[in-house]
Design a protein around this motif. Structure first.
Motif, mmCIF file in Angstrom:
data_model
loop_
_atom_site.group_PDB
_atom_site.id
_atom_site.type_symbol
_atom_site.label_atom_id
_atom_site.label_comp_id
_atom_site.label_asym_id
_atom_site.label_seq_id
_atom_site.Cartn_x
_atom_site.Cartn_y
_atom_site.Cartn_z
ATOM 1 N N GLY A 53 0.819 -1.200 0.000
ATOM 2 C CA GLY A 53 0.000 0.000 0.000
ATOM 3 C C GLY A 53 0.851 1.246 0.000
ATOM 4 O O GLY A 53 1.952 1.269 0.549
ATOM 5 N N GLY A 54 0.370 2.299 -0.630
ATOM 6 C CA GLY A 54 1.115 3.549 -0.673
ATOM 7 C C GLY A 54 1.060 4.181 -2.050
ATOM 8 O O GLY A 54 0.251 3.809 -2.894
ATOM 9 N N THR A 55 1.918 5.177 -2.256
ATOM 10 C CA THR A 55 1.954 5.912 -3.516
ATOM 11 C C THR A 55 3.219 5.561 -4.282
ATOM 12 O O THR A 55 4.308 5.496 -3.702
ATOM 13 N N MET A 59 6.355 5.519 -1.738
ATOM 14 C CA MET A 59 6.132 6.217 -0.470
ATOM 15 C C MET A 59 4.994 5.557 0.280
ATOM 16 O O MET A 59 3.982 5.191 -0.324
ATOM 17 N N PRO A 60 5.141 5.383 1.598
ATOM 18 C CA PRO A 60 4.052 4.799 2.381
ATOM 19 C C PRO A 60 2.884 5.779 2.506
ATOM 20 O O PRO A 60 3.007 6.967 2.201
ATOM 21 N N VAL A 61 1.777 5.241 2.964
ATOM 22 C CA VAL A 61 0.587 6.059 3.140
ATOM 23 C C VAL A 61 0.818 7.084 4.257
ATOM 24 O O VAL A 61 1.361 6.746 5.315
ATOM 25 N N GLN A 62 0.429 8.342 3.998
ATOM 26 C CA GLN A 62 0.513 9.400 5.003
ATOM 27 C C GLN A 62 -0.884 9.735 5.516
ATOM 28 O O GLN A 62 -1.813 9.942 4.727
ATOM 29 N N LYS A 63 -1.012 9.783 6.814
ATOM 30 C CA LYS A 63 -2.313 10.088 7.398
ATOM 31 C C LYS A 63 -2.694 11.530 7.096
ATOM 32 O O LYS A 63 -1.904 12.454 7.305
ATOM 33 N N GLY A 117 -4.274 1.166 -1.659
ATOM 34 C CA GLY A 117 -4.514 1.238 -0.228
ATOM 35 C C GLY A 117 -3.956 0.020 0.496
ATOM 36 O O GLY A 117 -3.853 -1.065 -0.080
ATOM 37 N N PRO A 118 -3.608 0.159 1.775
ATOM 38 C CA PRO A 118 -3.049 -0.963 2.532
ATOM 39 C C PRO A 118 -4.010 -2.131 2.664
ATOM 40 O O PRO A 118 -3.596 -3.275 2.700
ATOM 41 N N GLN A 119 -5.312 -1.873 2.691
ATOM 42 C CA GLN A 119 -6.279 -2.960 2.779
ATOM 43 C C GLN A 119 -6.250 -3.795 1.518
ATOM 44 O O GLN A 119 -6.308 -5.023 1.549
ATOM 45 N N VAL A 120 -6.158 -3.121 0.346
ATOM 46 C CA VAL A 120 -6.040 -3.851 -0.914
ATOM 47 C C VAL A 120 -4.760 -4.678 -0.919
ATOM 48 O O VAL A 120 -4.722 -5.818 -1.345
ATOM 49 N N GLY A 121 -3.665 -4.092 -0.411
ATOM 50 C CA GLY A 121 -2.400 -4.815 -0.347
ATOM 51 C C GLY A 121 -2.502 -6.067 0.504
ATOM 52 O O GLY A 121 -2.004 -7.125 0.144
ATOM 53 N N ASP A 122 -3.164 -5.983 1.670
ATOM 54 C CA ASP A 122 -3.340 -7.146 2.536
ATOM 55 C C ASP A 122 -4.148 -8.229 1.840
ATOM 56 O O ASP A 122 -3.836 -9.421 1.933
ATOM 57 N N GLU A 123 -5.194 -7.823 1.151
ATOM 58 C CA GLU A 123 -6.026 -8.797 0.456
ATOM 59 C C GLU A 123 -5.241 -9.498 -0.652
ATOM 60 O O GLU A 123 -5.377 -10.715 -0.856
#
Length: 318
Positions: free
Chosen positions: A47-49, A91-95, A126-132
Motif C-alpha cells: 500500500g502507498g503511492t 512512499m508509504p501512506v501518510q495520514k 490502499g493498505p487494505q487492498v495490499g493485505d487482500e
C-alpha cells in the motif's frame, strides 16, 4: 522426436547424495535471506503511492533521496527504473494526505533540484487492498501445492507426490531467496511467475516419473537406482528441446520486454533453470530415498520372466 540418443545410462543417482546436500544448503541460504532481508514488496502488497519520474540526464539518486527526505517522509524507496534517467519512488501512506497531494509535494521538491523533471505516472494502492492481495496470493499458492500433491498421489504413488512437492517448493523458495538477496521488487507479475514455475516444474517431474513407472514394467531385474537413471537418460533429449525452446522465449522477454516484464521474466528464468535441476536431482532422488519399488507402481503378476525391451509389447500394462 530426439536430437540425439544416449545408448548408455548416465549414473545420475550415484551422485544424488552430493547434489541433495548442495540443494539443501542452497535452500537454507534462501530461507536465511528471506528472514534476514525479506522481500522487497511492491506497493500492490504494502500500500502507498508510487511515482515514476523522468530526467533529461542520468538521475542522481542520492540527491533525489535527499530532496524527498526533506519533506519529512519516512521509509521512501528510490531506485532507477529501466534506464538511468527514469526513477521510481515508493512512499508509504501518510495520514491526512491524499496520494495526489503527496505526489504533488514530491514533484515540487524534485523540480527545485531539476526543473526539467517530468512526472510519467503515479499510482495509489490502499493498505487494505495490499493485505487482500497478499492473502489471496498465499491461498493461490496453497491450492496449487495441494492440487499437485493430490494429482501425483492418484496418478502415481504417494512417494512421488511427496518427492515432487518437495522439489517444487525447493524451486519456489530459491526464487524467493534470489529476490530477497538482491532486493528485486516482488510484485503481482512475479507472483504469477512463481505459480507458473510450480506447474512447469511438476510437468518435468511427471515426465520422469512416468518413464520410471514404464521402466519398472519393462526391466524387472534392474534396481530402483538403475531404473531411475535409465528414465532420466532416456528423457534428456525431450528435456533439452522443451526447456531450451521455453528458455529462449523467456530470455527474449527478459532482454526485449522492457521494465514491465523484467522481473516476471527473471523469475521464470531462475525457475526454469532450477526446475530442470530439481526434477532430476531432487524429485527423483527423494523418490529413491523414500524406497520407491516396482511393487509400488505395478501390480503383481505370475510371469517372473524379464521382458525384452525390444518387444513391442514390453511396455504393456501387466
Amino acid at each position: 522426436m530426439e536430437f540425439f540418443k544416449i545408448h548408455r545410462d548416465i549414473p545420475f543417482m550415484r551422485h544424488a547424495l552430493v547434489f541433495n546436500i548442495v540443494s539443501f544448503v542452497t535452500f537454507l541460504a534462501a530461507v536465511f535471506f528471506l528472514f534476514s532481508r525479506g522481500l522487497h514488496l511492491s506497493v500492490e502488497f504494502t500500500g502507498g503511492t508510487l511515482m515514476e519520474v523522468s530526467y533529461s540526464q542520468p538521475a542522481d539518486l542520492t540527491k533525489v533521496r535527499t530532496l524527498v527526505a526533506g519533506l519529512g517522509l519516512q521509509d521512501v524507496q528510490v531506485q532507477n527504473f529501466g534506464t538511468s534517467q527514469d526513477v521510481l519512488i515508493r512512499m508509504p501512506v501518510q495520514k491526512g494526505v491524499t496520494s495526489a497531494q503527496q505526489s504533488d509535494q514530491v514533484l515540487a521538491a524534485l523540480k527545485t533540484g531539476d526543473a526539467a523533471v517530468v512526472l510519467k505516472r503515479t499510482e495509489f494502492v490502499g493498505p487494505q487492498v495490499g493485505d487482500e492481495l497478499a492473502v489471496d496470493g498465499l491461498k493461490a499458492l496453497a491450492f496449487v501445492v495441494a492440487g499437485i500433491m493430490l494429482y501425483l498421489a492418484i496418478r502415481f504413488e504417494w512417494k512421488f507426490a511427496v518427492a515432487a512437492i518437495i522439489a517444487n517448493l525447493h524451486d519456489v523458495v530459491i526464487i524467493l531467496g534470489f529476490f530477497a538477496f538482491f532486493q528485486w521488487e516482488f510484485s503481482l507479475p512475479v507472483l504469477a511467475a512463481v505459480l507458473a514455475v510450480l506447474g512447469y516444474s511438476v510437468n518435468e517431474s511427471v515426465v520422469i516419473f512416468d518413464r520410471i513407472r514404464e521402466n519398472f514394467r519393462r526391466f524387472r531385474k534392474m534396481t530402483s537406482m538403475q531404473v531411475i537413471d535409465n528414465a532420466i537418460t532416456s528423457t534428456i533429449s525431450r528435456t533439452i528441446i522443451t526447456h531450451g525452446s521455453t528458455q529462449i522465449m523467456v530470455l527474449s522477454m527478459l532482454v526485449f520486454g522492457g521494465p514491465t516484464l523484467h522481473y516476471f521474466a527473471l523469475a521464470l528464468t531462475i525457475g526454469i533453470c532450477f526446475g530442470i535441476y530439481s526434477s532430476v536431482f531432487v524429485a527423483a532422488a527423494i523418490a529413491m530415498w523414500l524406497g520407491i519399488r516396482r511393487e509400488d507402481l505395478v501390480k503383481a503378476t505370475g510371469n517372473k520372466k524379464d521382458e525384452d525391451p525390444n518387444d513391442p509389447n514390453a511396455g504393456a500394462i501387466v
